[in-house]
Enzyme design. Structure first.
Site, PDB file in Angstrom:
ATOM      1  N   HIS A 116      37.558  21.253  53.627  1.00  0.00           N
ATOM      2  CA  HIS A 116      37.543  22.692  54.411  1.00  0.00           C
ATOM      3  C   HIS A 116      36.570  22.944  54.867  1.00  0.00           C
ATOM      4  CE1 HIS A 116      33.412  22.736  51.615  1.00  0.00           C
ATOM      5  NE2 HIS A 116      34.453  22.798  50.170  1.00  0.00           N
TER       6      HIS A 116
ATOM      7  N   HIS B  49      30.460  20.451  36.883  1.00  0.00           N
ATOM      8  CA  HIS B  49      30.722  22.037  38.343  1.00  0.00           C
ATOM      9  C   HIS B  49      32.218  21.586  38.015  1.00  0.00           C
ATOM     10  CE1 HIS B  49      31.086  22.749  42.282  1.00  0.00           C
ATOM     11  NE2 HIS B  49      30.921  22.267  42.848  1.00  0.00           N
TER      12      HIS B  49
ATOM     13  N   GLU C 141      34.507  23.414  40.709  1.00  0.00           N
ATOM     14  CA  GLU C 141      35.124  23.066  42.065  1.00  0.00           C
ATOM     15  C   GLU C 141      36.623  21.494  41.487  1.00  0.00           C
ATOM     16  OE1 GLU C 141      32.577  22.469  45.258  1.00  0.00           O
ATOM     17  OE2 GLU C 141      34.479  23.315  47.104  1.00  0.00           O
TER      18      GLU C 141
ATOM     19  N   ASP D 190      37.948  19.742  43.196  1.00  0.00           N
ATOM     20  CA  ASP D 190      37.592  18.374  43.653  1.00  0.00           C
ATOM     21  C   ASP D 190      36.969  17.368  42.499  1.00  0.00           C
ATOM     22  OD1 ASP D 190      35.106  19.518  43.885  1.00  0.00           O
ATOM     23  OD2 ASP D 190      34.609  18.043  45.671  1.00  0.00           O
TER      24      ASP D 190
ATOM     25  N   HIS E 127      26.192  23.839  44.241  1.00  0.00           N
ATOM     26  CA  HIS E 127      25.638  25.199  45.315  1.00  0.00           C
ATOM     27  C   HIS E 127      26.713  26.216  44.426  1.00  0.00           C
ATOM     28  CE1 HIS E 127      29.923  23.482  46.949  1.00  0.00           C
ATOM     29  NE2 HIS E 127      30.347  23.034  45.919  1.00  0.00           N
TER      30      HIS E 127
ATOM     31  N   ASP F 100      27.767  16.961  42.463  1.00  0.00           N
ATOM     32  CA  ASP F 100      27.216  16.653  44.298  1.00  0.00           C
ATOM     33  C   ASP F 100      26.124  16.635  44.880  1.00  0.00           C
ATOM     34  OD1 ASP F 100      29.447  17.923  44.876  1.00  0.00           O
ATOM     35  OD2 ASP F 100      29.815  20.339  44.582  1.00  0.00           O
TER      36      ASP F 100
ATOM     37  N   TYR G  38      25.971  16.148  54.408  1.00  0.00           N
ATOM     38  CA  TYR G  38      26.173  16.761  53.333  1.00  0.00           C
ATOM     39  C   TYR G  38      25.863  17.698  52.815  1.00  0.00           C
ATOM     40  CZ  TYR G  38      28.394  17.562  48.928  1.00  0.00           C
ATOM     41  OH  TYR G  38      29.678  18.316  47.678  1.00  0.00           O
TER      42      TYR G  38
ATOM     43  N   HIS H  51      29.927  12.015  44.550  1.00  0.00           N
ATOM     44  CA  HIS H  51      30.517  11.614  46.288  1.00  0.00           C
ATOM     45  C   HIS H  51      29.680  10.346  46.337  1.00  0.00           C
ATOM     46  CE1 HIS H  51      33.584  15.749  46.322  1.00  0.00           C
ATOM     47  NE2 HIS H  51      32.046  15.673  45.803  1.00  0.00           N
TER      48      HIS H  51
HETATM   49 FE1  FEO Z   1      30.968  21.120  44.935  1.00  0.00          FE
HETATM   50 FE2  FEO Z   1      32.270  18.147  45.022  1.00  0.00          FE
HETATM   51  O1  FEO Z   1      32.012  19.892  45.064  1.00  0.00           O
END
Ligand code: FEO
Length: 387
Positions: A24, A78, A80, A82, A145, A164, A192, A223
């Site tokens: 993104h 989370h 999101e 991903d 976040h 994250d 990041y 990640h």
């Molecule tokens: Fe906030 Fe890695 O997604």
């Protein structure tokens, strides 16, 4: 295909996304990974999932260890996508599993997927689940976040599954922070933080305070590399970044049409050099906004330049300023500069972004057409008196 056991009976079953370069709008020059962890105990728990296109590889990895229908808990730290993209398929194959997620996580899952057949249990800070020999306890970290964020801690192994937080977009065949150059991993962690977490630094301060009470031997993020040898360094870095600590450093970023704005950028550079500042110098024709913002994270000064173009500014600079406006929250000093032919709107346009970002404007320099040597010297001299 190989699955790595990070400690006895806890496996890393996530996937690497080697070729992703745009996350993104964030340039992920080293790719990324979507990490997930499988804990085998009397009860079996899966911590987070992966981005949807990697669902098959993910399921194949889990299946090397255990049939999916044996999973008792799916922890969703989370929502999101991903980390949750594979959830619909996982929940189809683990019909008896209980999803453990935050209150906001429950709502957000419903806004992403058909959860009508999922067995969801909302957890709060301090709640825990026994797996047999191990326990999973939960700590809410809202807005680090997204509203739903939480982290999961296993006290028996002293592992924090941080999602994250402490992550890096870094695809690698290695798993741990002591297997690759530390400066590269810290740089990716900084990038990041700057691109994803920076606007929520106040919430990070609160989360770090809560996490500092835990005895942590390993941080397993969602990640990048797992922290096992340099936990003190990533904690110290997060402490500095979340408190917006800046060093004696300036970021100079600009775009230029025929080189006039660039000449002023160098005059500004000369002032910072003569005052003993570290600095980074970015022409937006050659640099990505996500790299520029990484250096803004610990800079005292952000200096932005554009000529006037069609009563406005260069689109590249507008894009950079939009990014700064979304991410920078406090404590930066700013300098604006540029050149114009007959309409000196550039500074006014750029100042609106600075005002919105809460960046304190220290000086601005704007020259009609081509700056001569005398003007450039005057910029350097004037700025030396202000910084
Ligand atoms: Fe906030 Fe890695 O997604």
């Amino acid at each position: 295909m190989k699955v790595t056991e990070i400690v006895k009976n806890i496996y890393s079953v996530g996937v690497s996304d080697w070729n992703v370069r745009n996350f993104h709008g964030y340039l992920t020059q080293r790719g990324s990974s979507y990490n997930s962890y499988l804990i085998i105990d009397d009860k079996i728990a899966l911590i987070d999932t992966v981005k949807a296109p990697f669902t098959k590889e993910f399921i194949d990895r889990i299946s090397l260890i255990v049939p999916l229908d044996k999973i008792d808990y799916v922890v969703s730290n989370h929502v999101e996508m991903d980390h949750s993209g594979a959830m619909p398929e996982i929940m189809k194959r683990c019909p008896n599993a209980v999803v453990l997620t935050s209150q906001s996580g429950e709502k957000e899952h419903k806004l992403h997927y058909d959860t009508s057949k999922w067995n969801v249990r909302v957890v709060q800070s301090g709640d825990s689940v026994s797996l047999g020999k191990r326990t999973l306890s939960f700590l809410m970290t809202p807005m680090v976040h997204w509203p739903d964020n939480m982290v999961t801690y296993c006290p028996e192994d002293k592992i924090l599954f941080s999602n994250d937080a402490f992550g890096q977009h870094y695809a690698s065949a290695e798993y741990y922070d002591d297997e690759l150059p530390l400066d590269l991993i810290l740089w990716e962690a900084k990038k990041y933080y700057a691109n994803i977490v920076m606007p929520y630094s106040n919430q990070v301060v609160a989360a770090l305070e809560a996490a500092s009470k835990l005895d942590i031997k390993m941080i397993a993020p969602s990640h990048g590399l797992i922290w096992r040898s340099h936990i003190d360094k990533i904690f110290a870095a997060y402490n500095d970044w979340s408190h917006a600590k800046s060093s004696k450093k300036a970021v100079i970023v600009y775009d230029s049409m025929y080189g006039s704005t660039e000449k002023i950028a160098y005059a500004i550079r000369d002032a910072f050099e003569s005052k003993g500042y570290d600095y980074k110098f970015f022409d937006l024709k050659s640099n990505h906004h996500s790299d520029v913002i990484t250096d803004c994270l610990d800079a005292e000064y952000i200096c932005v330049g554009s000529p006037t173009l069609n009563k406005n500014i260069m689109p590249s600079v507008a894009s950079m300023l939009t990014y700064i406006q979304g991410l920078i929250v406090k404590g930066k000093k700013g300098i604006l500069f540029g050149s114009y032919g007959w309409a000196p709107q550039n500074i006014k346009v750029m100042q609106r972004y600075f005002d919105e970002s809460g960046i304190d404007l220290v000086a601005s320099y704007n020259n009609n057409f081509i700056p001569n040597a005398e003007y450039l010297k005057s910029v350097t001299k004037d700025l030396e008196t202000r910084i």
